[in-house]
Design a protein around this motif. Sequence first.
Motif, PDB file in Angstrom:
ATOM      1  N   LEU A 177       0.830  -1.201   0.000  1.00  0.00           N
ATOM      2  CA  LEU A 177       0.000   0.000   0.000  1.00  0.00           C
ATOM      3  C   LEU A 177       0.866   1.252   0.000  1.00  0.00           C
ATOM      4  O   LEU A 177       0.553   2.251  -0.618  1.00  0.00           O
ATOM      5  CB  LEU A 177      -0.931   0.005   1.219  1.00  0.00           C
ATOM      6  N   SER A 178       1.970   1.200   0.725  1.00  0.00           N
ATOM      7  CA  SER A 178       2.952   2.286   0.707  1.00  0.00           C
ATOM      8  C   SER A 178       4.319   1.687   0.996  1.00  0.00           C
ATOM      9  O   SER A 178       4.430   0.635   1.612  1.00  0.00           O
ATOM     10  CB  SER A 178       2.605   3.366   1.738  1.00  0.00           C
ATOM     11  N   GLY A 179       5.368   2.376   0.550  1.00  0.00           N
ATOM     12  CA  GLY A 179       6.697   1.818   0.684  1.00  0.00           C
ATOM     13  C   GLY A 179       6.947   0.773  -0.390  1.00  0.00           C
ATOM     14  O   GLY A 179       6.242   0.705  -1.399  1.00  0.00           O
ATOM     15  N   LEU A 180       7.956  -0.050  -0.152  1.00  0.00           N
ATOM     16  CA  LEU A 180       8.331  -1.034  -1.159  1.00  0.00           C
ATOM     17  C   LEU A 180       8.952  -2.249  -0.496  1.00  0.00           C
ATOM     18  O   LEU A 180       9.636  -2.151   0.516  1.00  0.00           O
ATOM     19  CB  LEU A 180       9.329  -0.406  -2.141  1.00  0.00           C
TER      20      LEU A 180
ATOM     21  N   GLU B  32      12.869   1.452  -5.431  1.00  0.00           N
ATOM     22  CA  GLU B  32      13.325   1.369  -4.043  1.00  0.00           C
ATOM     23  C   GLU B  32      13.669   2.760  -3.504  1.00  0.00           C
ATOM     24  O   GLU B  32      13.289   3.125  -2.387  1.00  0.00           O
ATOM     25  CB  GLU B  32      14.537   0.455  -3.937  1.00  0.00           C
ATOM     26  N   LEU B  33      14.404   3.543  -4.307  1.00  0.00           N
ATOM     27  CA  LEU B  33      14.855   4.856  -3.857  1.00  0.00           C
ATOM     28  C   LEU B  33      13.697   5.848  -3.758  1.00  0.00           C
ATOM     29  O   LEU B  33      13.660   6.687  -2.846  1.00  0.00           O
ATOM     30  CB  LEU B  33      15.938   5.389  -4.804  1.00  0.00           C
ATOM     31  N   VAL B  34      12.742   5.763  -4.685  1.00  0.00           N
ATOM     32  CA  VAL B  34      11.551   6.610  -4.605  1.00  0.00           C
ATOM     33  C   VAL B  34      10.782   6.290  -3.328  1.00  0.00           C
ATOM     34  O   VAL B  34      10.308   7.188  -2.621  1.00  0.00           O
ATOM     35  CB  VAL B  34      10.655   6.414  -5.848  1.00  0.00           C
ATOM     36  N   ALA B  35      10.664   4.994  -3.012  1.00  0.00           N
ATOM     37  CA  ALA B  35       9.962   4.584  -1.796  1.00  0.00           C
ATOM     38  C   ALA B  35      10.662   5.108  -0.547  1.00  0.00           C
ATOM     39  O   ALA B  35      10.020   5.370   0.474  1.00  0.00           O
ATOM     40  CB  ALA B  35       9.864   3.062  -1.737  1.00  0.00           C
TER      41      ALA B  35
ATOM     42  N   ALA C 289       0.463   9.166  -5.884  1.00  0.00           N
ATOM     43  CA  ALA C 289      -0.567   8.135  -5.995  1.00  0.00           C
ATOM     44  C   ALA C 289      -0.404   7.090  -4.904  1.00  0.00           C
ATOM     45  O   ALA C 289      -1.375   6.594  -4.338  1.00  0.00           O
ATOM     46  CB  ALA C 289      -0.495   7.473  -7.373  1.00  0.00           C
ATOM     47  N   GLU C 290       0.856   6.757  -4.584  1.00  0.00           N
ATOM     48  CA  GLU C 290       1.138   5.794  -3.522  1.00  0.00           C
ATOM     49  C   GLU C 290       0.601   6.303  -2.196  1.00  0.00           C
ATOM     50  O   GLU C 290      -0.030   5.577  -1.430  1.00  0.00           O
ATOM     51  CB  GLU C 290       2.647   5.576  -3.434  1.00  0.00           C
ATOM     52  N   ALA C 291       0.837   7.599  -1.909  1.00  0.00           N
ATOM     53  CA  ALA C 291       0.387   8.174  -0.642  1.00  0.00           C
ATOM     54  C   ALA C 291      -1.132   8.186  -0.556  1.00  0.00           C
ATOM     55  O   ALA C 291      -1.714   7.864   0.479  1.00  0.00           O
ATOM     56  CB  ALA C 291       0.943   9.589  -0.494  1.00  0.00           C
TER      57      ALA C 291
ATOM     58  N   TYR D 186      11.868  -2.027   2.560  1.00  0.00           N
ATOM     59  CA  TYR D 186      12.783  -0.891   2.575  1.00  0.00           C
ATOM     60  C   TYR D 186      12.143   0.255   3.348  1.00  0.00           C
ATOM     61  O   TYR D 186      11.217   0.897   2.873  1.00  0.00           O
ATOM     62  CB  TYR D 186      13.111  -0.449   1.150  1.00  0.00           C
ATOM     63  N   GLY D 187      12.628   0.501   4.543  1.00  0.00           N
ATOM     64  CA  GLY D 187      12.104   1.587   5.351  1.00  0.00           C
ATOM     65  C   GLY D 187      10.656   1.359   5.750  1.00  0.00           C
ATOM     66  O   GLY D 187      10.174   0.226   5.788  1.00  0.00           O
ATOM     67  N   PRO D 188       9.918   2.442   6.052  1.00  0.00           N
ATOM     68  CA  PRO D 188       8.508   2.318   6.438  1.00  0.00           C
ATOM     69  C   PRO D 188       7.711   1.601   5.350  1.00  0.00           C
ATOM     70  O   PRO D 188       7.888   1.878   4.163  1.00  0.00           O
ATOM     71  CB  PRO D 188       8.056   3.772   6.604  1.00  0.00           C
ATOM     72  N   PHE D 189       6.853   0.703   5.775  1.00  0.00           N
ATOM     73  CA  PHE D 189       6.132  -0.118   4.804  1.00  0.00           C
ATOM     74  C   PHE D 189       4.741  -0.434   5.325  1.00  0.00           C
ATOM     75  O   PHE D 189       4.538  -0.691   6.520  1.00  0.00           O
ATOM     76  CB  PHE D 189       6.895  -1.421   4.561  1.00  0.00           C
ATOM     77  N   SER D 190       3.773  -0.422   4.415  1.00  0.00           N
ATOM     78  CA  SER D 190       2.416  -0.838   4.723  1.00  0.00           C
ATOM     79  C   SER D 190       1.941  -1.767   3.613  1.00  0.00           C
ATOM     80  O   SER D 190       2.044  -1.412   2.433  1.00  0.00           O
ATOM     81  CB  SER D 190       1.478   0.380   4.819  1.00  0.00           C
ATOM     82  N   GLY D 191       1.485  -2.940   3.982  1.00  0.00           N
ATOM     83  CA  GLY D 191       1.064  -3.899   2.969  1.00  0.00           C
ATOM     84  C   GLY D 191       0.201  -5.004   3.533  1.00  0.00           C
ATOM     85  O   GLY D 191      -0.283  -4.910   4.667  1.00  0.00           O
ATOM     86  N   TRP D 192       0.011  -6.031   2.733  1.00  0.00           N
ATOM     87  CA  TRP D 192      -0.891  -7.113   3.116  1.00  0.00           C
ATOM     88  C   TRP D 192      -0.466  -8.402   2.427  1.00  0.00           C
ATOM     89  O   TRP D 192       0.279  -8.391   1.457  1.00  0.00           O
ATOM     90  CB  TRP D 192      -2.336  -6.771   2.720  1.00  0.00           C
ATOM     91  N   SER D 193      -0.947  -9.507   2.947  1.00  0.00           N
ATOM     92  CA  SER D 193      -0.736 -10.812   2.319  1.00  0.00           C
ATOM     93  C   SER D 193      -2.010 -11.639   2.420  1.00  0.00           C
ATOM     94  O   SER D 193      -2.741 -11.558   3.409  1.00  0.00           O
ATOM     95  CB  SER D 193       0.407 -11.578   2.998  1.00  0.00           C
TER      96      SER D 193
END
Length: 273
Positions: A46-49, A216-219, A257-259, A80-87
């Motif tokens: 959802l955010s990060g990578l 990765e760097l953009v994230a 868009a990611e945010a 990589y750094g702060p991350f928000s996601g799901w599985s």
Amino acid sequence: MTQPLIRPDLVTSPAGPFLAAAELTQTEARSTSSHSHARGQLMGALSGLVSVGLDRQQWVVPAIHAIWIPPHYEHSVRSYGPFSGWSVFITEQRCEQLPREPRAIKTTPLLREAVRRVASWPGVELDDAQTRIAEVIVDELAASKEESLDLPRPDDARLVRLTDALVGDLSDNRRLDEWAVWAGLAPRTLSRRFVAETGMTFAQWRQQARLLRALELVADGMPVTTIALELGYDNVSAFIDMFRRAMGTTPGRYLAAEASTSSPAAYSAAPPA
């Protein structure tokens, strides 16, 4: 030590609901060593990578994308750094009609909202209404189109040495013939072997490596100018053009868009499951 994302039995056992899901938000990096499990896994950001190692390939999962990992596939995971996601974890029996090979997909608002709903459930057998929502996830995955977010790794030891050197310094702009001399290969041999072992030309492989690193760097929030220089582009415009051709948008708009996708408003705008 990395904490389990979900109850282990909902990953490894055919018992229980045929589909289970979990969400994760964290500020620190997350890493899991190579492993496999009996259930198939759909992993989304959802955010990060996050990057996923699969066989000899490295895949990235940027925001609003997901990686499908069929049952029993060895894989490793690193964020990589702060991350928000799901599985999502799907029993092996229900994976028979799903893709047999790993793939990257672009997620839909419907899929993300259905996952969010399932992630709130306790992990017990599903009732009729819950089953219908879970089936939406399966249908969305089955109908999804494959995205190119992987980087194949060659077998030839000389090419492995070369690609490792490339990834180690993506700002190195040496031409194919110069790399051939460095690797001790004739330019035509290097060109032919690259296509045979990776399915890409040398130039395509390097551009894909740069794109995945750029994501990765953009994230990580690195300025676009810094990213362009780190990846070997002569100017920012050339980097933005490459990014737009690959991702369909500029780095700045991609990050915006990611945010917006990871915000509560994005969920409320999604179609009901």
